[in-house]
Design an enzyme around this catalytic site. Structure first.
Site, PDB file in Angstrom:
ATOM      1  N   ASP A 143       9.859  -3.681  12.051  1.00 58.74           N
ATOM      2  CA  ASP A 143       9.652  -4.542  10.887  1.00 58.74           C
ATOM      3  C   ASP A 143      10.012  -5.974  11.287  1.00 58.74           C
ATOM      4  O   ASP A 143      11.172  -6.265  11.588  1.00 58.74           O
ATOM      5  CB  ASP A 143      10.526  -4.096   9.713  1.00 58.74           C
ATOM      6  CG  ASP A 143      10.075  -2.765   9.104  1.00 58.74           C
ATOM      7  OD1 ASP A 143       9.483  -1.937   9.826  1.00 58.74           O
ATOM      8  OD2 ASP A 143      10.326  -2.559   7.906  1.00 58.74           O
ATOM      9  N   LYS A 208       4.066  -6.092   4.604  1.00 61.44           N
ATOM     10  CA  LYS A 208       5.228  -5.712   3.778  1.00 61.44           C
ATOM     11  C   LYS A 208       5.646  -6.913   2.949  1.00 61.44           C
ATOM     12  O   LYS A 208       5.604  -8.053   3.427  1.00 61.44           O
ATOM     13  CB  LYS A 208       6.345  -5.257   4.720  1.00 61.44           C
ATOM     14  CG  LYS A 208       7.678  -4.945   4.072  1.00 61.44           C
ATOM     15  CD  LYS A 208       8.668  -4.457   5.145  1.00 61.44           C
ATOM     16  CE  LYS A 208      10.065  -4.313   4.593  1.00 61.44           C
ATOM     17  NZ  LYS A 208      11.040  -3.870   5.643  1.00 61.44           N
ATOM     18  N   LYS A 244       3.563  -1.868   2.514  1.00 62.27           N
ATOM     19  CA  LYS A 244       4.940  -1.473   2.203  1.00 62.27           C
ATOM     20  C   LYS A 244       5.558  -2.465   1.232  1.00 62.27           C
ATOM     21  O   LYS A 244       5.938  -3.563   1.635  1.00 62.27           O
ATOM     22  CB  LYS A 244       5.783  -1.402   3.480  1.00 62.27           C
ATOM     23  CG  LYS A 244       7.244  -1.001   3.209  1.00 62.27           C
ATOM     24  CD  LYS A 244       8.052  -0.911   4.498  1.00 62.27           C
ATOM     25  CE  LYS A 244       9.528  -0.655   4.197  1.00 62.27           C
ATOM     26  NZ  LYS A 244      10.354  -0.582   5.427  1.00 62.27           N
TER      27      LYS A 244
END
Length: 312
Positions: A143, A208, A244
């Protein structure tokens, strides 16, 4: 001068289109009104469990705490019909401990917030070294946070080049690109940042919403802007990128509403943890509580569920 007033930003919007703010608000307001029948609800709750990235990102994290998190990830409840979660998410220094706890062939992935999370304020070579170390220790997913300063300054090529460099450093690990939507301020900026990332991501990578470390997190509105960017990119290129939302999703009811948005925008192919995740550890126990209620007809007290995830 803010990005939304700059020439590069307007040129980018000319090529990708602007966002209809009112239209987005009207669309997301309808998702919560959908009627979900009992069997579909139970399916949705179990599927949501498989999509949770169970997370601990604290300075006081220890190998023991990570091992406890991994046990919860593998077996969230005593009910054998409850599946494992999608991933555990830890700092790079904790990846090797998570790998030891999960084993080499676990279905639960390890995600690591490399690239100087959450600020991203470190030299690129330092961020790339962190990514490579996390992958070498066993991380399945990385991430990363984009450079919001570069984006807001209109340095779009730099933002894309940095994402590309991190993507290459990931090797076979999936990459999740965090936009930190609260710092982008407008739907137009969220769409622009989404498109910049999507153009250099591979099938199986994600975009995300948030780090979870700022005051603003995932909302139905900013998710909708990102889902529509993913849909437009898929229709143009055939490349399927995941989504996400992170932070702020604490109840099963919220999770089901977010999944309704995914189904109605991207279709059933995105209702899988290979294309959709929740960055919302506190959500897990409410999902388990609601599944128990659907099966028994009675609510259980919060302490019934082992290791409350609200602390993660």
């Amino acid at each position: 001068m803010p990005a939304t007033s700059s020439g590069p930003f307007h040129r980018l919007l000319d090529s990708i289109g602007t966002v209809d703010y009112v239209g987005i608000q009207e669309r997301v307001a309808k998702y919560g009104t959908r009627s979900i029948k009992k069997n579909a609800k139970l399916w949705g709750l179990r599927t949501a469990v498989t999509m949770v990235d169970l997370t601990t990102l604290e300075g006081k994290d220890t190998p023991g705490k990570v091992a406890s998190l991994c046990r919860k990830a593998l077996r969230p409840d005593d009910d054998p019909e409850i599946p494992p979660v999608g991933a555990v998410c830890v700092y790079p220094s904790m990846v090797k401990h998570a790998r030891r706890a999960l084993g080499a062939d676990s279905t639960v992935h390890i995600a690591s917030v490399a690239t100087a999370f959450p600020s991203g304020q470190a030299p690129l070579r330092t961020r790339l070294a962190e990514v490579k170390a996390a992958v070498a220790d066993g991380s399945d997913e990385i991430d990363m946070v984009i450079s919001r300063g570069a984006f807001l300054a209109g340095e779009f090529s730099r933002v894309q080049d940095e994402i590309s460099a991190v993507r290459d450093a990931c090797g076979t690990a999936a990459l999740k690109v965090i936009l930190e939507v609260s710092e982008l301020e407008t739907y137009d900026a969220i769409r622009a940042a989404s498109v910049l990332a999507l153009r250099v991501l591979r099938p199986g990578d994600f975009i995300k919403t948030s780090t979870g470390k700022t005051s603003g997190n995932a909302t139905l509105g900013n998710q909708q802007v990102m889902l529509e960017a993913i849909r437009d990119h898929f229709l143009d290129t055939g490349v399927a990128v995941g989504m996400k939302p992170a932070g702020g999703i604490r109840t099963a009811k919220q999770a089901l509403t977010f999944l309704v948005a995914v189904k109605e925008t991207l279709g059933d192919a995105w209702l899988t943890n290979t294309r959709y995740r929740f960055g919302a550890s506190a959500l897990l126990n409410d999902l388990l509580r609601q599944i128990r209620k659907e099966k028994t007809g009675a609510y259980q007290a919060p302490y019934v569920f082992s290791e409350a995830t609200g602390n993660y």
